[in-house]
Motif scaffolding. Structure first.
Motif, PDB file in Angstrom:
ATOM      1  N   ASP A 147       2.413 -44.877  -7.751  1.00  0.00           N
ATOM      2  CA  ASP A 147       3.269 -46.065  -7.791  1.00  0.00           C
ATOM      3  C   ASP A 147       3.574 -46.511  -6.359  1.00  0.00           C
ATOM      4  O   ASP A 147       3.699 -45.690  -5.449  1.00  0.00           O
ATOM      5  CB  ASP A 147       4.570 -45.770  -8.543  1.00  0.00           C
ATOM      6  CG  ASP A 147       4.344 -45.528 -10.030  1.00  0.00           C
ATOM      7  OD1 ASP A 147       3.254 -45.882 -10.532  1.00  0.00           O
ATOM      8  OD2 ASP A 147       5.253 -44.986 -10.679  1.00  0.00           O
ATOM      9  N   ARG A 148       3.750 -47.840  -6.170  1.00  0.00           N
ATOM     10  CA  ARG A 148       3.888 -48.357  -4.814  1.00  0.00           C
ATOM     11  C   ARG A 148       5.106 -49.225  -4.572  1.00  0.00           C
ATOM     12  O   ARG A 148       5.371 -49.612  -3.436  1.00  0.00           O
ATOM     13  CB  ARG A 148       2.631 -49.165  -4.478  1.00  0.00           C
ATOM     14  CG  ARG A 148       1.383 -48.316  -4.528  1.00  0.00           C
ATOM     15  CD  ARG A 148       0.149 -49.101  -4.246  1.00  0.00           C
ATOM     16  NE  ARG A 148       0.279 -49.805  -2.973  1.00  0.00           N
ATOM     17  CZ  ARG A 148      -0.549 -50.751  -2.570  1.00  0.00           C
ATOM     18  NH1 ARG A 148      -1.548 -51.116  -3.331  1.00  0.00           N
ATOM     19  NH2 ARG A 148      -0.374 -51.360  -1.429  1.00  0.00           N
ATOM     20  N   HIS A 149       5.879 -49.559  -5.607  1.00  0.00           N
ATOM     21  CA  HIS A 149       6.985 -50.507  -5.428  1.00  0.00           C
ATOM     22  C   HIS A 149       8.313 -49.826  -5.744  1.00  0.00           C
ATOM     23  O   HIS A 149       8.504 -49.308  -6.845  1.00  0.00           O
ATOM     24  CB  HIS A 149       6.770 -51.731  -6.326  1.00  0.00           C
ATOM     25  CG  HIS A 149       5.461 -52.392  -6.039  1.00  0.00           C
ATOM     26  ND1 HIS A 149       4.336 -52.155  -6.788  1.00  0.00           N
ATOM     27  CD2 HIS A 149       5.101 -53.258  -5.059  1.00  0.00           C
ATOM     28  CE1 HIS A 149       3.328 -52.849  -6.296  1.00  0.00           C
ATOM     29  NE2 HIS A 149       3.772 -53.537  -5.244  1.00  0.00           N
ATOM     30  N   PHE A 150       9.224 -49.882  -4.775  1.00  0.00           N
ATOM     31  CA  PHE A 150      10.494 -49.165  -4.899  1.00  0.00           C
ATOM     32  C   PHE A 150      11.654 -50.047  -4.479  1.00  0.00           C
ATOM     33  O   PHE A 150      11.485 -51.011  -3.728  1.00  0.00           O
ATOM     34  CB  PHE A 150      10.473 -47.900  -4.027  1.00  0.00           C
ATOM     35  CG  PHE A 150       9.428 -46.920  -4.447  1.00  0.00           C
ATOM     36  CD1 PHE A 150       9.716 -45.947  -5.380  1.00  0.00           C
ATOM     37  CD2 PHE A 150       8.145 -46.974  -3.932  1.00  0.00           C
ATOM     38  CE1 PHE A 150       8.751 -45.048  -5.789  1.00  0.00           C
ATOM     39  CE2 PHE A 150       7.171 -46.078  -4.327  1.00  0.00           C
ATOM     40  CZ  PHE A 150       7.476 -45.111  -5.262  1.00  0.00           C
ATOM     41  N   ALA A 195      10.987 -41.494  -2.649  1.00  0.00           N
ATOM     42  CA  ALA A 195      10.026 -42.556  -2.948  1.00  0.00           C
ATOM     43  C   ALA A 195       8.623 -42.171  -2.482  1.00  0.00           C
ATOM     44  O   ALA A 195       7.639 -42.379  -3.204  1.00  0.00           O
ATOM     45  CB  ALA A 195      10.467 -43.871  -2.294  1.00  0.00           C
ATOM     46  N   THR A 239       2.447 -40.132  -8.290  1.00  0.00           N
ATOM     47  CA  THR A 239       2.110 -41.077  -9.360  1.00  0.00           C
ATOM     48  C   THR A 239       1.183 -42.210  -8.936  1.00  0.00           C
ATOM     49  O   THR A 239       0.591 -42.866  -9.790  1.00  0.00           O
ATOM     50  CB  THR A 239       3.388 -41.722  -9.920  1.00  0.00           C
ATOM     51  OG1 THR A 239       3.993 -42.502  -8.874  1.00  0.00           O
ATOM     52  CG2 THR A 239       4.363 -40.680 -10.439  1.00  0.00           C
ATOM     53  N   ASP A 250       7.695 -49.723 -10.528  1.00  0.00           N
ATOM     54  CA  ASP A 250       6.502 -49.663 -11.371  1.00  0.00           C
ATOM     55  C   ASP A 250       6.771 -48.938 -12.680  1.00  0.00           C
ATOM     56  O   ASP A 250       6.320 -49.374 -13.740  1.00  0.00           O
ATOM     57  CB  ASP A 250       5.352 -48.977 -10.629  1.00  0.00           C
ATOM     58  CG  ASP A 250       4.894 -49.784  -9.415  1.00  0.00           C
ATOM     59  OD1 ASP A 250       4.998 -51.025  -9.454  1.00  0.00           O
ATOM     60  OD2 ASP A 250       4.452 -49.162  -8.433  1.00  0.00           O
ATOM     61  N   HIS A 295       7.315 -39.504  -4.834  1.00  0.00           N
ATOM     62  CA  HIS A 295       6.979 -40.121  -6.114  1.00  0.00           C
ATOM     63  C   HIS A 295       5.667 -40.912  -6.001  1.00  0.00           C
ATOM     64  O   HIS A 295       4.809 -40.843  -6.892  1.00  0.00           O
ATOM     65  CB  HIS A 295       8.123 -41.030  -6.578  1.00  0.00           C
ATOM     66  CG  HIS A 295       7.899 -41.642  -7.923  1.00  0.00           C
ATOM     67  ND1 HIS A 295       8.057 -40.938  -9.086  1.00  0.00           N
ATOM     68  CD2 HIS A 295       7.515 -42.903  -8.277  1.00  0.00           C
ATOM     69  CE1 HIS A 295       7.793 -41.728 -10.119  1.00  0.00           C
ATOM     70  NE2 HIS A 295       7.454 -42.930  -9.647  1.00  0.00           N
ATOM     71  N   ALA A 296       5.505 -41.643  -4.898  1.00  0.00           N
ATOM     72  CA  ALA A 296       4.277 -42.408  -4.693  1.00  0.00           C
ATOM     73  C   ALA A 296       3.071 -41.475  -4.630  1.00  0.00           C
ATOM     74  O   ALA A 296       2.015 -41.761  -5.212  1.00  0.00           O
ATOM     75  CB  ALA A 296       4.384 -43.239  -3.417  1.00  0.00           C
ATOM     76  N   GLU A 297       3.227 -40.340  -3.945  1.00  0.00           N
ATOM     77  CA  GLU A 297       2.130 -39.385  -3.834  1.00  0.00           C
ATOM     78  C   GLU A 297       1.775 -38.785  -5.196  1.00  0.00           C
ATOM     79  O   GLU A 297       0.606 -38.607  -5.522  1.00  0.00           O
ATOM     80  CB  GLU A 297       2.505 -38.278  -2.846  1.00  0.00           C
ATOM     81  CG  GLU A 297       1.341 -37.360  -2.524  1.00  0.00           C
ATOM     82  CD  GLU A 297       1.661 -36.405  -1.399  1.00  0.00           C
ATOM     83  OE1 GLU A 297       1.177 -35.265  -1.471  1.00  0.00           O
ATOM     84  OE2 GLU A 297       2.389 -36.795  -0.467  1.00  0.00           O
ATOM     85  N   CYS A 349      11.891 -46.585  -8.834  1.00  0.00           N
ATOM     86  CA  CYS A 349      10.503 -47.014  -8.819  1.00  0.00           C
ATOM     87  C   CYS A 349      10.401 -48.265  -9.688  1.00  0.00           C
ATOM     88  O   CYS A 349      10.740 -48.225 -10.877  1.00  0.00           O
ATOM     89  CB  CYS A 349       9.585 -45.916  -9.352  1.00  0.00           C
ATOM     90  SG  CYS A 349       7.865 -46.454  -9.487  1.00  0.00           S
TER      91      CYS A 349
END
Length: 194
Positions: free
Chosen positions: A168-171, A159, A166, A141, A162-164, A139
């Motif tokens: 966060d959007r960039h991987f 990913a 946190t 971010d 993790h996005a769901e 991640c």
């Protein structure tokens, strides 16, 4: 059916130091590996082994194409995918056996994929075919990383999870290959007489 590691079995095969053995593309009784003396490399059995290896590679390639088409099709059913697991595992086992057999017969300085050593080096590197390509996600971010996986899809799933969790959007996905060092039989470099 018990599984056999072709890499381990080939390392523990009993043979005399003057005779190298070729791992054949079929198993013997008890699913044990079969070998052919390298002195018989141009006989009928060696020719049969080469033809069977070629057939196994062709069948694996055909099966892989079928699996890829099924996975790319919208609405692939779990039952269809499950039916492919056994033949895919068998094809993978055949291809692994062919890779080990062919890799063991290559001279050290001609190993496919070997990184060329310096002229004075007594060591070279070759990709570890059994470790395969590995993947991990990161991640960008928060810096958190996924566990190492042999599946790029698993890293993508991580990913998304993790996005769901946190927001966060960039991987970034990292791909890496393990290597094995092996000695290269090279003459010692010339000395200047000292």
């Amino acid at each position: 059916m018990p599984t056999t590691s072709f890499r381990d079995a080939s390392r523990t095969a009993e043979y005399t130091p003057d005779v190298e053995l070729r791992l054949l593309p079929w198993a013997g009784p008890g699913n044990k590996p079969c070998y052919l003396s390298s002195g018989a490399e141009h006989g009928l059995l060696a020719d049969l082994a080469c033809r069977i290896e070629g057939d196994q590679l062709d069948q694996a390639d055909e099966l892989l194409g079928h699996v890829e088409r099924l996975l790319n099709r919208d609405g692939a059913k779990p039952d269809e995918l499950q039916l492919l697991v056994r033949p895919l595992a068998a094809a993978l086992r055949d291809v692994a056996r062919v890779a080990v057999s062919r890799g063991e017969r290559l001279p050290a300085d001609r190993v496919h994929g070997a990184l060329s050593p310096e002229p004075t080096s007594r060591w070279a590197l070759t990709p570890d075919l059994f470790a395969g390509t590995q993947y991990t996600g990161e991640c960008l971010d928060c810096g958190q990383r996924s566990s190492v996986s042999s599946s790029p899809k698993r890293v993508q799933e991580w990913a998304l999870e993790h996005a769901e969790e946190t927001g966060d959007r960039h991987f970034k996905a990292h791909t890496f290959q393990a290597f094995t060092a092996f000695p290269v039989n090279r003459p010692s470099p010339p000395t200047d007489g000292r």
